[in-house]
Scaffold this motif. Structure first.
Motif, PDB file in Angstrom:
ATOM      1  N   HIS A  53       6.236 -20.465  -2.390  1.00 37.53           N
ATOM      2  CA  HIS A  53       4.957 -20.786  -3.032  1.00 37.53           C
ATOM      3  C   HIS A  53       4.564 -19.590  -3.891  1.00 37.53           C
ATOM      4  N   THR A  54       4.048 -19.856  -5.088  1.00 34.88           N
ATOM      5  CA  THR A  54       3.806 -18.747  -6.021  1.00 34.88           C
ATOM      6  C   THR A  54       2.373 -18.783  -6.541  1.00 34.88           C
ATOM      7  N   PHE A  55       1.756 -17.603  -6.569  1.00 32.30           N
ATOM      8  CA  PHE A  55       0.398 -17.478  -7.117  1.00 32.30           C
ATOM      9  C   PHE A  55       0.418 -16.389  -8.186  1.00 32.30           C
ATOM     10  N   VAL A  56      -0.020 -16.743  -9.401  1.00 29.70           N
ATOM     11  CA  VAL A  56      -0.092 -15.769 -10.483  1.00 29.70           C
ATOM     12  C   VAL A  56      -1.561 -15.461 -10.732  1.00 29.70           C
ATOM     13  N   GLY A  57      -1.916 -14.162 -10.681  1.00 32.62           N
ATOM     14  CA  GLY A  57      -3.318 -13.797 -10.872  1.00 32.62           C
ATOM     15  C   GLY A  57      -3.455 -12.444 -11.537  1.00 32.62           C
ATOM     16  N   ALA A  58      -4.703 -12.090 -11.815  1.00 32.13           N
ATOM     17  CA  ALA A  58      -4.969 -10.789 -12.427  1.00 32.13           C
ATOM     18  C   ALA A  58      -4.607  -9.674 -11.447  1.00 32.13           C
ATOM     19  N   ASP A  59      -4.553  -8.436 -11.945  1.00 35.05           N
ATOM     20  CA  ASP A  59      -4.226  -7.314 -11.056  1.00 35.05           C
ATOM     21  C   ASP A  59      -5.254  -7.220  -9.923  1.00 35.05           C
ATOM     22  N   ALA A  60      -6.511  -7.482 -10.264  1.00 36.52           N
ATOM     23  CA  ALA A  60      -7.516  -7.636  -9.205  1.00 36.52           C
ATOM     24  C   ALA A  60      -7.488  -9.124  -8.851  1.00 36.52           C
ATOM     25  N   MET A  61      -6.704  -9.440  -7.858  1.00 32.43           N
ATOM     26  CA  MET A  61      -6.432 -10.855  -7.567  1.00 32.43           C
ATOM     27  C   MET A  61      -7.735 -11.610  -7.266  1.00 32.43           C
ATOM     28  N   PRO A  62      -7.957 -12.737  -7.894  1.00 31.98           N
ATOM     29  CA  PRO A  62      -9.174 -13.508  -7.623  1.00 31.98           C
ATOM     30  C   PRO A  62      -9.086 -14.116  -6.222  1.00 31.98           C
ATOM     31  N   ARG A  76       0.829  -1.208   0.000  1.00 28.10           N
ATOM     32  CA  ARG A  76       0.000   0.000   0.000  1.00 28.10           C
ATOM     33  C   ARG A  76       0.864   1.259   0.000  1.00 28.10           C
ATOM     34  N   ASP A  77       2.117   1.113   0.512  1.00 29.59           N
ATOM     35  CA  ASP A  77       2.999   2.279   0.576  1.00 29.59           C
ATOM     36  C   ASP A  77       3.791   2.485  -0.723  1.00 29.59           C
ATOM     37  N   ALA A  78       3.631   1.595  -1.699  1.00 29.98           N
ATOM     38  CA  ALA A  78       4.411   1.722  -2.949  1.00 29.98           C
ATOM     39  C   ALA A  78       3.805   2.803  -3.839  1.00 29.98           C
ATOM     40  N   ARG A  79       4.644   3.288  -4.785  1.00 29.64           N
ATOM     41  CA  ARG A  79       4.118   4.250  -5.754  1.00 29.64           C
ATOM     42  C   ARG A  79       3.006   3.567  -6.552  1.00 29.64           C
ATOM     43  N   ASN A  80       2.065   4.371  -7.054  1.00 28.39           N
ATOM     44  CA  ASN A  80       0.884   3.816  -7.717  1.00 28.39           C
ATOM     45  C   ASN A  80       1.214   2.809  -8.809  1.00 28.39           C
ATOM     46  N   ARG A  81       2.194   3.186  -9.690  1.00 26.65           N
ATOM     47  CA  ARG A  81       2.444   2.284 -10.815  1.00 26.65           C
ATOM     48  C   ARG A  81       3.290   1.076 -10.403  1.00 26.65           C
ATOM     49  N   ARG A  82       3.671   1.022  -9.143  1.00 27.66           N
ATOM     50  CA  ARG A  82       4.410  -0.141  -8.646  1.00 27.66           C
ATOM     51  C   ARG A  82       3.624  -0.914  -7.582  1.00 27.66           C
ATOM     52  N   LYS A  83       2.316  -0.645  -7.509  1.00 32.83           N
ATOM     53  CA  LYS A  83       1.529  -1.406  -6.538  1.00 32.83           C
ATOM     54  C   LYS A  83       1.228  -2.804  -7.082  1.00 32.83           C
ATOM     55  N   TRP A  84       1.097  -2.931  -8.387  1.00 28.39           N
ATOM     56  CA  TRP A  84       0.926  -4.186  -9.113  1.00 28.39           C
ATOM     57  C   TRP A  84      -0.443  -4.832  -8.939  1.00 28.39           C
ATOM     58  N   VAL A  85      -1.112  -4.618  -7.811  1.00 33.12           N
ATOM     59  CA  VAL A  85      -2.456  -5.189  -7.652  1.00 33.12           C
ATOM     60  C   VAL A  85      -3.436  -4.062  -7.335  1.00 33.12           C
ATOM     61  N   SER A  86      -4.693  -4.284  -7.675  1.00 33.27           N
ATOM     62  CA  SER A  86      -5.683  -3.223  -7.484  1.00 33.27           C
ATOM     63  C   SER A  86      -6.599  -3.491  -6.290  1.00 33.27           C
ATOM     64  N   ASN A  87      -6.485  -4.655  -5.673  1.00 32.16           N
ATOM     65  CA  ASN A  87      -7.368  -4.972  -4.534  1.00 32.16           C
ATOM     66  C   ASN A  87      -6.541  -5.407  -3.320  1.00 32.16           C
ATOM     67  N   GLU A  88      -5.542  -4.587  -3.028  1.00 32.08           N
ATOM     68  CA  GLU A  88      -4.612  -4.907  -1.933  1.00 32.08           C
ATOM     69  C   GLU A  88      -5.359  -5.148  -0.610  1.00 32.08           C
ATOM     70  N   GLU A  89      -6.340  -4.297  -0.304  1.00 29.51           N
ATOM     71  CA  GLU A  89      -7.029  -4.443   0.991  1.00 29.51           C
ATOM     72  C   GLU A  89      -7.748  -5.783   1.094  1.00 29.51           C
ATOM     73  N   ALA A  90      -8.381  -6.182   0.001  1.00 37.51           N
ATOM     74  CA  ALA A  90      -9.102  -7.465   0.014  1.00 37.51           C
ATOM     75  C   ALA A  90      -8.115  -8.627   0.152  1.00 37.51           C
ATOM     76  N   ILE A  91      -6.973  -8.493  -0.491  1.00 38.88           N
ATOM     77  CA  ILE A  91      -5.944  -9.541  -0.378  1.00 38.88           C
ATOM     78  C   ILE A  91      -5.459  -9.621   1.072  1.00 38.88           C
ATOM     79  N   GLU A  92      -5.223  -8.462   1.649  1.00 38.91           N
ATOM     80  CA  GLU A  92      -4.762  -8.429   3.051  1.00 38.91           C
ATOM     81  C   GLU A  92      -5.766  -9.140   3.955  1.00 38.91           C
ATOM     82  N   ALA A  93      -7.031  -8.925   3.654  1.00 37.20           N
ATOM     83  CA  ALA A  93      -8.069  -9.544   4.496  1.00 37.20           C
ATOM     84  C   ALA A  93      -8.000 -11.068   4.408  1.00 37.20           C
ATOM     85  N   VAL A  94      -7.756 -11.582   3.209  1.00 38.99           N
ATOM     86  CA  VAL A  94      -7.618 -13.036   3.042  1.00 38.99           C
ATOM     87  C   VAL A  94      -6.486 -13.551   3.933  1.00 38.99           C
TER      88      VAL A  94
END
Lengths: 433, 255
Positions: free
Chosen positions: A406-415, A286-304
């Motif tokens: 362990h590696t997970f590859v997903g869309a920018d809005a991580m499923p 969340r503290d990264a520059r916008n174009r280096r955040k890489w995902v668009s649903n960081e908060e939802a990922i954090e919740a998982v």
């Protein structure tokens, strides 16, 4: 007489054996002399020293260059990558990313073997010389017949001072895994030499010098000529075609782990048993520059992750020493691939890394303007370590540290649902270990 | 020690008066004679292994002392690739080719003076050469092992042979192999026995041209390049002690 002949034969046999031992000892000596002489002759070659890397130019006649010594520092590294690869899922619907990922895995499988290798670093010790940096980034070393009156006793120059672009110097990850190990190697060669470093641009840089035991004896160098009676020059980091400087990096890490009291108490246990803490960390971007955040649903990922006992940490808010402590105490470290995860350097063997890679990050790695993109078409067919400059970056780093990845590859809005399933599977492996 | 053991066994005792060694040998039982023959073979084997060991020790001693020679160091400082290249090209260009009785080029002062001085001053000791059955001693180039100053000088000279002298000579004999180019081998340094007055070139099938450079004895610093069908090189008034010999062969296989 026949008895006496038998005695004679026995004595001759003993002589033969004794001679064979001495011949073997001599052959070993000559073999090591041969390697040393060849190396020395290459450094003193008429027409210019033959070095292992570019960006260093040594000006001195052959007789002067006979005084240069090349030292190999650290141990060779070999790790079986496959052993440290954990759960891997590719859940993106993006066809281009799926293809790239499949090609990367295929390229990885087609390497001659499953080993990540790193050679020892090499350091040049040069007597009586003046060093300067030219505008093209080449380090000029001019050897002198006599020491100058104003010459410093000893200076040491890591390769990152002259061979690394400024934007990489400003990156925490590059500084920690590429630069600090070089400085640590120089410290091992000469603990009293003054280290010449590029002018500091970030607060983590002086902290890195502390890790490399160089605090208080460094100079921020603008490249102007400096004379010294002894120049200690980091030449090659021993990487085999790409990836990271495995020998210097693991050398630094092993020393840091050794220096840690908690580690000492557990020394001698297996890598799995040596994992000291039970913390689960999720490093947010969340503290990264916008174009280096890489995902668009960081908060939802954090919740998982939070629902599964992970602490959510933002590295920008944590002092460097505390970052190291957090990672030392972690059993699982997770996050979107980024510099914040390079603190895995401080985590013990057996730690599990969980790395998320989004479509935009995959495409960034594949951008053919960058040197990191060659993995896309797998043109090079060499050592597995070459693939360390790819979305497999953290898999390689973790393997070098004897940690699972362990590696997970997903869309920018991580499923989230597939992500949660992947995470549960990975955590089951953690618990089973 | 071997002699002492042989004496202890009575095998080296002086022959009794009036009996030749042959007579004495004939009196020994066959089994004893067989054993003595086997022991003699082992002693011979041991002797050659000792010589091999001694040679290795000589190499080690030479390696330890060579780097500290200030004269050799000063000669190394004078070596200059551009000057040497010019010198070699000019020397070959200035040589007159003869075709009777065979194609031949004699190049005087083929190496620049500072290079031949450095070569001779840093020349590896005989321990680094391999003995050949004809009494010559050979060091293939570039050497696998030699003192560092010699490695530096010889590597430089080998580069000159491959990149400058070889191509320059090939250009003078282009008619010998009109269908393609010629490449030069690095060759070998050859120490000749004292009574060897000829420079016997190392002819092998496939070589188009053989070149021998006198380094010591003969006509120092003279190169003789000859069609390899020509046999031995010209006689010198003085015995040749040390030469550099190399060959040209087709760069591409013959069509």
């Amino acid at each position: 007489v026949l008895d006496e002949l038998d005695v004679l034969r026995t004595s001759l046999d003993e002589l033969q054996l004794s001679l064979a031992d001495r011949q073997q000892a001599l052959d070993d000596l000559l073999s090591s002399e041969r390697a040393a002489v060849r190396e020395q002759a290459a450094l003193a070659a008429v027409g210019g020293a033959r070095l292992l890397v570019d960006l260093i130019d040594i000006d001195g006649h052959p007789a002067q260059r006979l005084g240069i010594r090349r030292r190999r520092v650290g141990a060779p590294v070999e790790r079986r990558l496959g052993h440290w690869i954990g759960v891997t899922r590719c859940a993106t619907p993006a066809v281009d990313v799926r293809e790239m990922w499949a090609r990367l895995i295929e390229t990885e499988r087609n390497r001659p073997d499953d080993s990540l290798r790193g050679r020892p670093s090499t350091v040049l010790e040069i007597p009586d010389a003046v060093v300067a940096l030219d505008h093209g980034g080449t380090l000029r070393v001019t050897m002198e017949e006599e020491p100058r009156a104003d010459a410093a006793d000893a200076i040491a120059i890591p390769r990152c001072t002259y061979g690394l672009p400024s934007r990489k110097l400003r990156n925490f990850g590059h500084w920690l895994v590429d630069c600090v190990p070089q400085i640590d190697v120089l410290t091992a060669v000469d603990p009293s030499a003054t280290i010449l470093v590029a002018p500091f641009q970030k607060p983590f840089q002086p902290w890195g010098l502390t890790l490399a035991r160089a605090a208080g004896r460094s100079i921020e160098w603008d490249g102007r000529p400096i004379a010294a009676r002894r120049v200690v020059l980091f030449e090659s980091d021993g990487r085999t075609g790409g990836g990271r400087p495995l020998s210097a990096l693991t050398g630094l890490r092993e020393r840091l782990l050794r220096d840690d009291d908690a580690w000492r108490t557990r020394a001698g246990r297996s890598p799995q048993a040596a994992a000291r803490g039970d913390r689960r960390l999720y490093v947010t971007r969340r503290d990264a520059r916008n174009r280096r955040k890489w995902v668009s649903n960081e908060e939802a990922i954090e919740a998982v992750f939070a629902r599964r006992g992970f602490e959510i940490v933002s590295m920008a808010d944590v002092p460097f020493d505390d970052q190291a402590r957090l990672f030392r105490e972690a059993k699982v470290v997770a996050g979107v691939s980024g510099a914040g995860l390079t603190d895995l350097l401080f985590s013990p063997p057996g730690t599990h890394a969980i790395v998320l890679i989004s479509d935009s990050l995959m495409r960034w790695y594949a951008d053919d303007r960058g040197a990191r993109s060659f993995w896309v078409d797998g043109r090079r067919g060499g050592d597995l370590a070459e693939l360390g400059d790819s979305p497999r970056f953290y898999t390689h780093l973790a393997a070098a540290f004897e940690q699972y990845c362990h590696t997970f590859v997903g869309a920018d809005a991580m499923p989230l649902e597939p992500l949660a399933a992947f995470l549960d599977e990975a955590l089951a492996r953690v618990d089973a270990a | 020690m071997i002699a002492r053991l042989l004496r202890a066994a009575g095998l080296l005792a002086a022959s009794p008066a009036g009996r030749s060694p042959e007579q004495k040998a004939a009196e020994r039982p066959a089994a004893q004679r067989q054993q003595i023959r086997e022991l003699a073979r082992e002693v011979s084997n041991l002797t050659s292994r000792l010589q091999h060991l001694e040679r290795g020790l000589d190499q080690l001693r030479a390696l330890r002392t060579a780097e500290d020679d200030p004269h050799a160091r000063s000669l190394l400082a004078a070596l200059d690739p551009a000057r040497a290249t010019r010198h070699v090209r000019d020397a070959v260009a200035g040589a007159v080719r003869q075709d009777d009785p065979v194609p031949q080029l004699i190049v005087r002062d083929v190496w620049p003076p500072e290079l031949i001085a450095a070569m001779l001053a840093t020349m590896p000791a005989p321990a680094f050469f391999q003995s050949a059955p004809d009494g010559r001693e050979i060091l293939r180039l570039p050497p696998r092992l030699a003192p560092t100053p010699a490695m530096v000088v010889l590597a430089f000279a080998v580069d000159l042979v491959r990149d400058v002298l070889g191509p320059a000579l090939a250009a003078r004999f282009v008619d010998l192999w009109p269908d393609g180019g010629l490449s030069a081998s690095a060759g070998a340094l050859v120490r000749h026995p004292p009574d060897d007055a000829t420079m016997a070139a190392d002819h092998r099938p496939g070589h188009i041209l053989t070149t021998v450079i006198d380094l010591q004895g003969g006509v120092p610093n003279r190169a003789v390049a000859r069609s390899s069908t020509a046999g031995v090189m010209p006689h010198s008034a003085e015995p040749v002690l040390l030469t550099w010999e190399f060959a040209h062969y087709p760069s591409d296989p013959a069509p």
